[in-house]
Design an enzyme around this catalytic site. Structure first.
Site, PDB file in Angstrom:
ATOM      1  N   ILE A  12       0.836  -1.205   0.000  1.00 39.85           N
ATOM      2  CA  ILE A  12       0.000   0.000   0.000  1.00 39.85           C
ATOM      3  C   ILE A  12       0.872   1.256   0.000  1.00 39.85           C
ATOM      4  O   ILE A  12       0.562   2.244  -0.663  1.00 39.85           O
ATOM      5  CB  ILE A  12      -0.978  -0.034   1.193  1.00 39.85           C
ATOM      6  CG1 ILE A  12      -1.855  -1.279   1.073  1.00 39.85           C
ATOM      7  CG2 ILE A  12      -1.833   1.232   1.237  1.00 39.85           C
ATOM      8  CD1 ILE A  12      -2.656  -1.634   2.277  1.00 39.85           C
ATOM      9  N   SER A  34      11.698  -5.544   5.734  1.00 39.08           N
ATOM     10  CA  SER A  34      11.333  -6.787   6.459  1.00 39.08           C
ATOM     11  C   SER A  34      10.169  -7.483   5.764  1.00 39.08           C
ATOM     12  O   SER A  34       9.998  -8.697   5.902  1.00 39.08           O
ATOM     13  CB  SER A  34      10.939  -6.450   7.906  1.00 39.08           C
ATOM     14  OG  SER A  34       9.866  -5.521   7.924  1.00 39.08           O
ATOM     15  N   SER A 124      -6.931  -0.484  10.251  1.00 36.30           N
ATOM     16  CA  SER A 124      -7.537  -1.613   9.544  1.00 36.30           C
ATOM     17  C   SER A 124      -8.946  -1.881  10.042  1.00 36.30           C
ATOM     18  O   SER A 124      -9.253  -1.622  11.206  1.00 36.30           O
ATOM     19  CB  SER A 124      -6.680  -2.868   9.790  1.00 36.30           C
ATOM     20  OG  SER A 124      -7.360  -4.043   9.411  1.00 36.30           O
ATOM     21  N   ALA A 125      -9.767  -2.425   9.190  1.00 40.30           N
ATOM     22  CA  ALA A 125     -11.127  -2.831   9.576  1.00 40.30           C
ATOM     23  C   ALA A 125     -11.086  -3.913  10.647  1.00 40.30           C
ATOM     24  O   ALA A 125     -12.089  -4.169  11.311  1.00 40.30           O
ATOM     25  CB  ALA A 125     -11.880  -3.357   8.356  1.00 40.30           C
ATOM     26  N   TYR A 148      -2.133  -8.930  16.342  1.00 39.55           N
ATOM     27  CA  TYR A 148      -2.012  -7.953  15.246  1.00 39.55           C
ATOM     28  C   TYR A 148      -3.144  -6.936  15.347  1.00 39.55           C
ATOM     29  O   TYR A 148      -2.909  -5.721  15.310  1.00 39.55           O
ATOM     30  CB  TYR A 148      -2.054  -8.651  13.880  1.00 39.55           C
ATOM     31  CG  TYR A 148      -2.450  -7.701  12.784  1.00 39.55           C
ATOM     32  CD1 TYR A 148      -3.751  -7.705  12.284  1.00 39.55           C
ATOM     33  CD2 TYR A 148      -1.557  -6.748  12.312  1.00 39.55           C
ATOM     34  CE1 TYR A 148      -4.135  -6.798  11.321  1.00 39.55           C
ATOM     35  CE2 TYR A 148      -1.937  -5.844  11.345  1.00 39.55           C
ATOM     36  CZ  TYR A 148      -3.236  -5.873  10.852  1.00 39.55           C
ATOM     37  OH  TYR A 148      -3.627  -4.963   9.915  1.00 39.55           O
ATOM     38  N   LYS A 152      -3.315  -2.575  16.213  1.00 37.45           N
ATOM     39  CA  LYS A 152      -4.009  -1.505  15.486  1.00 37.45           C
ATOM     40  C   LYS A 152      -4.944  -0.748  16.433  1.00 37.45           C
ATOM     41  O   LYS A 152      -4.990   0.487  16.424  1.00 37.45           O
ATOM     42  CB  LYS A 152      -4.804  -2.073  14.306  1.00 37.45           C
ATOM     43  CG  LYS A 152      -3.967  -2.663  13.200  1.00 37.45           C
ATOM     44  CD  LYS A 152      -3.098  -1.614  12.503  1.00 37.45           C
ATOM     45  CE  LYS A 152      -2.373  -2.193  11.301  1.00 37.45           C
ATOM     46  NZ  LYS A 152      -1.477  -1.232  10.643  1.00 37.45           N
ATOM     47  N   ARG A 230     -16.594  -9.924   2.036  1.00 36.08           N
ATOM     48  CA  ARG A 230     -15.667  -8.864   2.398  1.00 36.08           C
ATOM     49  C   ARG A 230     -15.812  -7.653   1.484  1.00 36.08           C
ATOM     50  O   ARG A 230     -16.317  -7.768   0.363  1.00 36.08           O
ATOM     51  CB  ARG A 230     -14.216  -9.380   2.311  1.00 36.08           C
ATOM     52  CG  ARG A 230     -13.869 -10.484   3.293  1.00 36.08           C
ATOM     53  CD  ARG A 230     -13.849  -9.983   4.715  1.00 36.08           C
ATOM     54  NE  ARG A 230     -13.462 -11.024   5.682  1.00 36.08           N
ATOM     55  CZ  ARG A 230     -14.280 -11.911   6.217  1.00 36.08           C
ATOM     56  NH1 ARG A 230     -15.578 -11.911   5.902  1.00 36.08           N
ATOM     57  NH2 ARG A 230     -13.832 -12.811   7.091  1.00 36.08           N
TER      58      ARG A 230
HETATM   59  C1  WQD Z   1     -10.844 -12.842   2.892  1.00 35.87           C
HETATM   60  C2  WQD Z   1     -11.880 -13.945   2.747  1.00 35.87           C
HETATM   61  C3  WQD Z   1     -11.451 -15.826   4.177  1.00 35.87           C
HETATM   62  C4  WQD Z   1      -7.698 -16.998   2.200  1.00 35.87           C
HETATM   63  C5  WQD Z   1      -7.258  -9.837   6.643  1.00 35.87           C
HETATM   64  C6  WQD Z   1      -6.856  -9.213   7.947  1.00 35.87           C
HETATM   65  C7  WQD Z   1      -7.146  -7.735   7.911  1.00 35.87           C
HETATM   66  C8  WQD Z   1      -6.517  -7.100   6.693  1.00 35.87           C
HETATM   67  C9  WQD Z   1      -6.970  -7.790   5.429  1.00 35.87           C
HETATM   68  C10 WQD Z   1      -4.395  -6.135   7.255  1.00 35.87           C
HETATM   69  C11 WQD Z   1     -12.290 -14.557   4.084  1.00 35.87           C
HETATM   70  C12 WQD Z   1     -11.320 -16.241   2.712  1.00 35.87           C
HETATM   71  C13 WQD Z   1      -8.862 -16.345   2.572  1.00 35.87           C
HETATM   72  C14 WQD Z   1      -7.776 -18.305   1.635  1.00 35.87           C
HETATM   73  C15 WQD Z   1     -10.166 -18.226   1.825  1.00 35.87           C
HETATM   74  N1  WQD Z   1      -5.105  -7.169   6.774  1.00 35.87           N
HETATM   75  N2  WQD Z   1     -10.072 -16.944   2.383  1.00 35.87           N
HETATM   76  N3  WQD Z   1      -9.013 -18.855   1.471  1.00 35.87           N
HETATM   77  O1  WQD Z   1      -9.277 -12.143   6.734  1.00 35.87           O
HETATM   78  O2  WQD Z   1     -10.844 -10.484   5.579  1.00 35.87           O
HETATM   79  O3  WQD Z   1      -8.635  -9.715   6.459  1.00 35.87           O
HETATM   80  O4  WQD Z   1      -6.613  -9.180   5.564  1.00 35.87           O
HETATM   81  O5  WQD Z   1      -4.798  -5.087   7.632  1.00 35.87           O
HETATM   82  O6  WQD Z   1      -6.608  -7.163   9.069  1.00 35.87           O
HETATM   83  O7  WQD Z   1      -7.637  -9.787   8.970  1.00 35.87           O
HETATM   84  O8  WQD Z   1      -8.711 -11.178   4.441  1.00 35.87           O
HETATM   85  O9  WQD Z   1      -7.943 -12.202   2.355  1.00 35.87           O
HETATM   86  O10 WQD Z   1      -7.402 -13.372   4.549  1.00 35.87           O
HETATM   87  O11 WQD Z   1      -9.761 -13.360   3.691  1.00 35.87           O
HETATM   88  O12 WQD Z   1     -11.283 -18.759   1.663  1.00 35.87           O
HETATM   89  O13 WQD Z   1      -6.732 -18.955   1.277  1.00 35.87           O
HETATM   90  O14 WQD Z   1     -11.301 -15.013   1.990  1.00 35.87           O
HETATM   91  O15 WQD Z   1     -12.124 -16.853   4.921  1.00 35.87           O
HETATM   92  O16 WQD Z   1     -13.678 -14.899   4.004  1.00 35.87           O
HETATM   93  P1  WQD Z   1      -9.463 -10.957   5.852  1.00 35.87           P
HETATM   94  P2  WQD Z   1      -8.359 -12.566   3.735  1.00 35.87           P
END
Ligand code: WQD
Length: 337
Positions: A12, A34, A124-125, A148, A152, A230
């Site tokens: 980002i 890192s 972050s959300a 984590y 935040k 999401r």
């Molecule tokens: C999205 C959807 C999973 C991987 C995270 C952090 C958040 C922010 C964004 C930093 C969910 C599904 C995922 C996979 C899957 N990061 N999924 N198979 O969990 O909404 O948010 O990243 O700021 O803080 O919590 O994002 O992309 O991991 O998951 O089915 O291999 O995809 O269950 O529904 P998430 P994600």
């Protein structure tokens, strides 16, 4: 006057640097690599045609930070530098609290010593935790389910307390939803270390043949098709949101918080099907059990950013998946040779 972008070689941070330069700002990047690559700096020069001042090091190193402020005329900081892997934070909490919290305190102390009191923070959300119901609004209570996420929550609190104690400070907390996509050139994009935790880089690595198939974590959620919903937002829209948030930050004092989300939810299957259709590729997948800590639905009410910053996400899910694929297909191994 320059903008110091900590973590500016990251996903980002690098896209935000492109948009800052495009709107006439001078940028200084600080990064310890890192979770990013030095190659990003070359790519940014190719995209922008500009040499960007760069310092390699950690926000934990106060003498190093002080040197940057003494050598440059910095008007504000956009603070991205932090560890961000949810699973890793559970295994190594002290690594996360030290780097993210102590690092931010170190940065704020050096800013204060140099009378720089404008900061835009990469939140972050995830701070909405598991108890708030989407669409999520900025006035909702914050919490977390992992170290984590707690970093935040705590960093937002620390920034708000600093702004309350010293009325000269201007603090802006930006709560990102799910950033995906890449710059249209395909020269910069998301390049996670190791096996991706997030879904979009996982999908693109399946598409490029680095990974066998996608595991979809649960299809028994209370959502239209049972898979997680999401709020995906194009990283360029997110970067443009930072430019507008910075403008507001420089014109005000006190503490401010904004959701940066598209305001619409898409399911995992929506994402997979759109990716396949737009890029004419097949993504093999298997339905697996739910992932610990996941919630069914998370998307923003982004009216506040629209009304106060004049910002709304412009790009569609089709734009996001096309741009993610262009980056990955042009860079099968990310920034590695
Ligand atoms: C999205 C959807 C999973 C991987 C995270 C952090 C958040 C922010 C964004 C930093 C969910 C599904 C995922 C996979 C899957 N990061 N999924 N198979 O969990 O909404 O948010 O990243 O700021 O803080 O919590 O994002 O992309 O991991 O998951 O089915 O291999 O995809 O269950 O529904 P998430 P994600």
């Amino acid at each position: 006057m320059a903008i110091l972008v900590t973590g500016g070689a990251g996903y980002i941070g690098s896209h935000t640097t492109v948009e800052l330069l495009a709107t006439g700002h001078e940028v200084i990047i600080l990064d310890d690599f890192s979770n990013s690559s030095p190659k990003v700096l070359d790519r940014l020069k190719t995209i922008t045609g500009k040499n960007i001042a760069f310092y390699e090091g950690s926000i934990l190193n106060k003498p190093f930070l002080n040197k940057i402020f003494k050598e440059n005329n910095i008007e504000a900081v956009i603070h991205f530098a932090a560890f961000k892997a949810v699973g890793e934070s559970v295994k190594e909490p002290l690594k996360y609290y030290h780097n993210n919290i102590v690092g931010t305190i170190s940065l704020l102390e050096v800013m204060a010593e140099n009378k720089v009191k404008n900061i835009v923070f990469s939140s972050s959300a995830t701070v909405y935790g598991v108890n708030n119901i989407s669409p999520l609004t900025e006035d909702m209570p914050t919490s977390a389910t992992n170290p984590y996420g707690y970093t935040k929550v705590m960093m937002e609190q620390i920034l708000n307390d600093v702004a309350f104690a010293d009325k000269e400070w201007s603090v802006t907390n930006l709560r990102y939803f799910n950033p995906i996509g890449a710059h249209e050139s395909g020269l910069i994009g998301e390049a996670p270390n190791g096996v991706p935790n997030n879904i979009m880089p996982y999908i693109t690595q399946v598409a490029v043949g680095k990974l066998q198939e996608l595991s979809i974590f649960g299809d028994d959620y209370d959502t239209p098709d049972g898979t997680g919903v999401r709020d995906y937002i194009h990283v360029i829209d997110l970067a443009k949101g930072h430019v507008l948030a910075l403008k507001d930050n420089l014109a005000t004092t006190g503490s401010h918080v904004y959701n940066l989300g598209a305001g619409q939810g898409y399911s995992v299957l929506d994402l997979v099907k759109t990716f396949e259709k737009e890029n004419n590729v097949t993504i093999p997948y298997t339905i697996k059990p739910r992932r610990a800590g996941d919630i069914a639905t998370c998307y923003a009410n982004s009216n506040k950013a629209k009304e106060v910053l004049g910002w709304t996400a412009q790009k569609t899910l089709a734009d996001m998946v096309r741009d993610s694929w262009r980056w990955q297909s042009q860079n099968p191994n990310g920034y590695e040779e």
